[in-house]
Design an enzyme around this catalytic site. Sequence first.
Site, short mmCIF file in Angstrom:
data_model
loop_
_atom_site.label_atom_id
_atom_site.label_comp_id
_atom_site.label_asym_id
_atom_site.label_seq_id
_atom_site.Cartn_x
_atom_site.Cartn_y
_atom_site.Cartn_z
N ALA A 88 0.65 -1.14 0.29
CA ALA A 88 0.51 -0.03 0.20
C ALA A 88 1.13 1.64 0.03
O ALA A 88 2.44 1.21 0.39
CB ALA A 88 -1.01 -0.23 1.15
N GLY A 131 0.74 -4.75 0.59
CA GLY A 131 -0.39 -5.22 -0.56
C GLY A 131 0.16 -5.91 -1.82
O GLY A 131 -1.02 -6.54 -2.23
N GLU A 134 -0.67 -9.46 -0.37
CA GLU A 134 -1.92 -10.13 -0.86
C GLU A 134 -2.39 -9.33 -2.65
O GLU A 134 -3.06 -10.33 -2.16
CB GLU A 134 -2.80 -8.34 0.04
CG GLU A 134 -2.13 -8.97 1.62
CD GLU A 134 -2.29 -7.94 2.48
OE1 GLU A 134 -1.58 -6.72 2.25
OE2 GLU A 134 -3.29 -8.04 3.18
N GLU A 154 4.43 -5.08 6.86
CA GLU A 154 3.53 -4.44 8.28
C GLU A 154 4.00 -3.97 9.08
O GLU A 154 3.48 -2.88 9.65
CB GLU A 154 1.92 -4.02 8.13
CG GLU A 154 1.17 -4.41 6.62
CD GLU A 154 2.02 -5.47 5.59
OE1 GLU A 154 2.72 -6.33 5.97
OE2 GLU A 154 1.59 -5.63 4.54
N1 COA Z 1 4.79 3.11 -0.34
C1 COA Z 1 5.00 3.98 -1.24
N2 COA Z 1 5.98 3.99 -1.38
C2 COA Z 1 6.67 2.97 -1.51
C3 COA Z 1 6.45 2.34 -1.14
C4 COA Z 1 5.03 2.04 -0.09
N3 COA Z 1 4.97 1.10 -0.23
N4 COA Z 1 7.28 1.31 -1.34
C5 COA Z 1 9.03 2.46 -1.96
N5 COA Z 1 8.17 3.45 -2.37
C6 COA Z 1 8.89 4.07 -2.81
C7 COA Z 1 10.05 4.81 -2.15
O1 COA Z 1 9.18 6.18 -1.55
C8 COA Z 1 10.80 5.39 -2.83
O2 COA Z 1 10.37 6.48 -3.47
P1 COA Z 1 11.37 8.03 -4.34
O3 COA Z 1 12.17 7.02 -4.79
O4 COA Z 1 10.27 9.36 -4.37
O5 COA Z 1 12.03 8.24 -2.69
C9 COA Z 1 10.41 4.95 -4.20
O6 COA Z 1 9.52 3.92 -4.23
C10 COA Z 1 11.78 3.59 -4.75
O7 COA Z 1 11.60 2.63 -3.07
P2 COA Z 1 13.04 3.25 -1.98
O8 COA Z 1 12.94 2.44 -0.96
O9 COA Z 1 14.38 3.62 -2.52
O10 COA Z 1 13.77 1.42 -2.84
P3 COA Z 1 14.76 0.40 -2.50
O11 COA Z 1 15.03 -0.10 -3.44
O12 COA Z 1 16.12 1.10 -1.33
O13 COA Z 1 14.01 -0.45 -0.96
C11 COA Z 1 12.40 -1.82 -0.57
C12 COA Z 1 13.00 -1.19 -2.01
C13 COA Z 1 11.07 -2.51 -1.42
C14 COA Z 1 12.94 -2.71 0.28
C15 COA Z 1 11.11 -0.73 -0.20
O14 COA Z 1 10.85 0.61 -0.74
C16 COA Z 1 10.65 -0.54 1.16
O15 COA Z 1 11.02 -1.47 2.47
N6 COA Z 1 9.08 -0.46 0.76
C17 COA Z 1 8.44 0.13 1.70
C18 COA Z 1 7.86 -1.79 2.09
C19 COA Z 1 6.59 -2.61 2.92
O16 COA Z 1 6.72 -1.32 3.59
N7 COA Z 1 5.48 -2.44 2.64
C20 COA Z 1 4.30 -2.12 2.77
C21 COA Z 1 3.43 -0.97 2.94
S1 COA Z 1 1.89 -1.47 4.08
#
Ligand code: COA
Length: 280
Positions: A88, A131, A134, A154
Site C-alpha cells: 500500500a 499489499g 496480498e 507491515e
Molecule cells: N509506499 C510508498 N512509496 C513506496 C513504497 C510504498 N509501499 N515502497 C517504495 N516506495 C517508494 C520509495 O519511497 C521511493 O520513492 P522516492 O524515490 O520518491 O523516494 C521509491 O519507491 C523507491 O523505493 P526505495 O525505498 O528507494 O527503494 P530501495 O531499493 O531502497 O528499497 C524496498 C526497496 C522495497 C525494500 C523499500 O522501498 C521498502 O521497504 N518499501 C516499503 C515496503 C512496505 O513496507 N510495504 C508494506 C506497506 S503497508
Amino acid sequence: MDDPSSAVLTVQEIPLSDDSMSGCIALATINRPNKLNALNSEVMDSLKNFCSWVEANDRVRCVVITGASPLPAEEGRRAKPNAFVAGADIAEFVDMDKQAAKVKFTDNAVEALWKLTKPTIAMVDGFALGGGCEVACSCDIRIASKRSKFGTPEINLGLIPGYGATQRLAKLIGYGKTLELIMTGEMISADEASNIGLVNHVCEVEDLEDFTMDMANKIASKSVFTLKVAKRTIKAALNNSLDEGIAIEAEEFANLFDSADKQEGVKAFMDRSKPTWQDK
Ligand code: COA
C-alpha cells in the site's frame, strides 16, 4: 463498458495464441514504477474498475496482473528496483485515522480481485510486499521470476496486513509460516516462496512472460463457464467443512451434466475432434 486503462493501470487485450478461438487474455499492468507500483487510491480505484470490466466483458477468458518495470535511471540517481507491488502507498498512511482506514480498506480492490469469477494469474517480477503480496494471494495462480521477493513488512510500520494476508496467506501457506512472515516482517526469496506454496512456479526473468502467457493461454482455451464452476467449487473448501464441501462438489458436478459445454467436451472426445466451447 469503456476502456478500463488509467494513468496508473495499463490494460491490454492480448489475443489468444490459438487464433481459431475468439476472446482475449486481459493483461493489467500496475504502473507507478517510480514508487515501486505502490497501491495508492488511484491504483485501487482503477483495479476495482478493471474487475468490473473483466466480469462484464465476455471476450476476457483469463486475467494476468503484473507490475510495470523500472524506468531508466534519472541522471545521477540509481535505478529503482524491479517490483510487482511494494505494498500500500505508505505516504497515504501519514494522516490516516481509524475512520479513514475503515473506509479505505473495506470492500477494496483486492477483494474485488479475489471475487472475480474468471481465472487470474499474478506475474511477479521483483518486490511483492505487503499489499503486493496480498494482490498476488488474491489471484488464483502466482508465477514469479527468480529475483522476486515476498513479504508482509507491515509490522515494521506498527501495523498488520489489511488486504487479507492474515486470512488468505494463512489458507495458502498455513498458520505457522504466516505467523512467521507477519511477525518478523522479513522478506523471502522466490524459491523459498515456492517451497512453502506461496508461488506456483519460479522462472528465469527472461522466461517469465512467455511461461505466464503460455499458462494463461492454456487456461483460456477451456470453457469459461466450466472454469467458473471449478473456481467457485474449489474456493468453497475455504469456507466450509470437508463434508459440506464434498456436498457442494457433488451438486456442482451433477449440474454440469446439463451444460452445453459438457455435451461439447464429451462429444469432441468421442469424435477425436477439438471442442468448440459455448461457455454455457
Ligand atoms: N509506499 C510508498 N512509496 C513506496 C513504497 C510504498 N509501499 N515502497 C517504495 N516506495 C517508494 C520509495 O519511497 C521511493 O520513492 P522516492 O524515490 O520518491 O523516494 C521509491 O519507491 C523507491 O523505493 P526505495 O525505498 O528507494 O527503494 P530501495 O531499493 O531502497 O528499497 C524496498 C526497496 C522495497 C525494500 C523499500 O522501498 C521498502 O521497504 N518499501 C516499503 C515496503 C512496505 O513496507 N510495504 C508494506 C506497506 S503497508
